[in-house]
Write a protein that holds these residues in place. Structure first.
Motif, PDB file in Angstrom:
ATOM      1  N   ARG A 175      34.753 -97.982 -10.813  1.00  0.00           N
ATOM      2  CA  ARG A 175      33.716 -98.818 -11.007  1.00  0.00           C
ATOM      3  C   ARG A 175      34.293-100.177 -11.283  1.00  0.00           C
ATOM      4  NH1 ARG A 175      30.509 -97.157 -15.569  1.00  0.00           N
ATOM      5  NH2 ARG A 175      29.659 -99.281 -15.251  1.00  0.00           N
TER       6      ARG A 175
ATOM      7  N   LEU B 181      19.707 -92.869  -6.682  1.00  0.00           N
ATOM      8  CA  LEU B 181      20.290 -93.897  -7.481  1.00  0.00           C
ATOM      9  C   LEU B 181      20.634 -95.134  -6.727  1.00  0.00           C
ATOM     10  CD1 LEU B 181      20.913 -94.841 -10.468  1.00  0.00           C
ATOM     11  CD2 LEU B 181      22.959 -93.630 -10.156  1.00  0.00           C
ATOM     12  N   ILE B 182      21.173 -94.908  -5.588  1.00  0.00           N
ATOM     13  CA  ILE B 182      21.754 -95.885  -4.780  1.00  0.00           C
ATOM     14  C   ILE B 182      20.603 -96.622  -4.214  1.00  0.00           C
ATOM     15  CG2 ILE B 182      22.785 -96.342  -2.716  1.00  0.00           C
ATOM     16  CD1 ILE B 182      24.353 -93.479  -3.024  1.00  0.00           C
TER      17      ILE B 182
ATOM     18  N   MET C 294      19.214 -98.808  -7.077  1.00  0.00           N
ATOM     19  CA  MET C 294      20.166-100.073  -7.488  1.00  0.00           C
ATOM     20  C   MET C 294      20.059-101.122  -6.157  1.00  0.00           C
ATOM     21  SD  MET C 294      23.722 -98.047  -8.836  1.00  0.00           S
ATOM     22  CE  MET C 294      24.238 -97.412  -7.482  1.00  0.00           C
TER      23      MET C 294
ATOM     24  N   GLN D 192      28.825 -94.269  -5.092  1.00  0.00           N
ATOM     25  CA  GLN D 192      27.559 -94.974  -5.079  1.00  0.00           C
ATOM     26  C   GLN D 192      27.833 -96.352  -5.134  1.00  0.00           C
ATOM     27  OE1 GLN D 192      26.576 -92.909  -8.538  1.00  0.00           O
ATOM     28  NE2 GLN D 192      24.904 -91.566  -7.690  1.00  0.00           N
ATOM     29  N   ILE D 193      28.675 -96.938  -5.764  1.00  0.00           N
ATOM     30  CA  ILE D 193      28.924 -98.455  -5.900  1.00  0.00           C
ATOM     31  C   ILE D 193      29.208 -98.947  -4.280  1.00  0.00           C
ATOM     32  CG2 ILE D 193      30.370-100.303  -6.965  1.00  0.00           C
ATOM     33  CD1 ILE D 193      28.350 -98.797  -8.707  1.00  0.00           C
TER      34      ILE D 193
ATOM     35  N   ASP E 205      26.275-102.272 -13.140  1.00  0.00           N
ATOM     36  CA  ASP E 205      25.739-101.182 -12.524  1.00  0.00           C
ATOM     37  C   ASP E 205      25.017-100.418 -13.783  1.00  0.00           C
ATOM     38  OD1 ASP E 205      26.848-101.821 -10.070  1.00  0.00           O
ATOM     39  OD2 ASP E 205      28.729-101.393 -10.618  1.00  0.00           O
TER      40      ASP E 205
ATOM     41  N   TYR F 269      23.166 -87.847  -5.783  1.00  0.00           N
ATOM     42  CA  TYR F 269      22.194 -88.980  -6.291  1.00  0.00           C
ATOM     43  C   TYR F 269      22.014 -90.192  -5.428  1.00  0.00           C
ATOM     44  CZ  TYR F 269      22.569 -86.397 -10.660  1.00  0.00           C
ATOM     45  OH  TYR F 269      22.580 -85.479 -11.441  1.00  0.00           O
TER      46      TYR F 269
ATOM     47  N   THR G 283      26.588 -94.610 -12.815  1.00  0.00           N
ATOM     48  CA  THR G 283      26.994 -94.488 -11.382  1.00  0.00           C
ATOM     49  C   THR G 283      28.601 -94.177 -11.201  1.00  0.00           C
ATOM     50  OG1 THR G 283      27.785 -96.928 -11.548  1.00  0.00           O
ATOM     51  CG2 THR G 283      25.399 -96.390 -10.869  1.00  0.00           C
ATOM     52  N   ARG G 284      28.814 -93.881 -10.155  1.00  0.00           N
ATOM     53  CA  ARG G 284      30.020 -93.122  -9.538  1.00  0.00           C
ATOM     54  C   ARG G 284      30.641 -94.208  -8.642  1.00  0.00           C
ATOM     55  NH1 ARG G 284      29.606 -90.372 -13.483  1.00  0.00           N
ATOM     56  NH2 ARG G 284      29.163 -88.057 -13.425  1.00  0.00           N
TER      57      ARG G 284
END
Length: 132
Positions: free
Chosen positions: A12, A49-50, A53, A25-26, A17, A46, A21-22
């Protein structure tokens, strides 16, 4: 639209963030901010979650009295409620929920305009958008 690869060993890099978050995902988020992107991941990775964000990064455009809205499409009615609750849990955007049995097929432009003035995110089955 360009595909991208994700590796679990990436780190990350942003303190903005969400703390859980993984790296993949970032990476997906960064790609989606730059261009139209389809994120294809298995259940449990997830994707929601993306999306949250991504909406968070555009919240300044979505806040009322703006006429912009985010549309979150899902394949089933059950997921309308589930995804809307996830958006509400992770961010303070106003979320409207829409599916066929609500009678939205019979809504006129004025009714949709009222929804646009009230909500910043529309979570709906994909058929609602197709039939609009």
């Amino acid at each position: 639209m360009e595909a991208f690869e994700m590796t679990m060993s990436e780190t990350r890099r942003s303190t903005d963030d969400l703390p859980f978050t993984r790296s993949y995902q970032i990476k997906a988020l960064e790609k989606a901010i730059k261009q139209n992107t389809i994120v294809f991941l298995e259940t449990g990775f997830y994707k929601t979650l993306i999306a949250v964000m991504l909406m968070r990064s555009y919240a300044y455009l979505l806040r009322k009295p703006s006429t912009y809205i985010a549309i979150f499409l899902v394949p089933t009615v059950v997921l309308v409620t589930q995804q809307a609750e996830a958006v509400e849990m992770h961010y303070d955007l106003k979320v409207g929920k829409y599916w066929g049995k609500m009678g939205v097929d019979y809504w006129d432009a004025t009714t949709w305009k009222q929804q646009e003035h009230e909500y910043e995110v529309f979570v709906m089955t994909h058929m609602i958008l197709l039939d609009a």
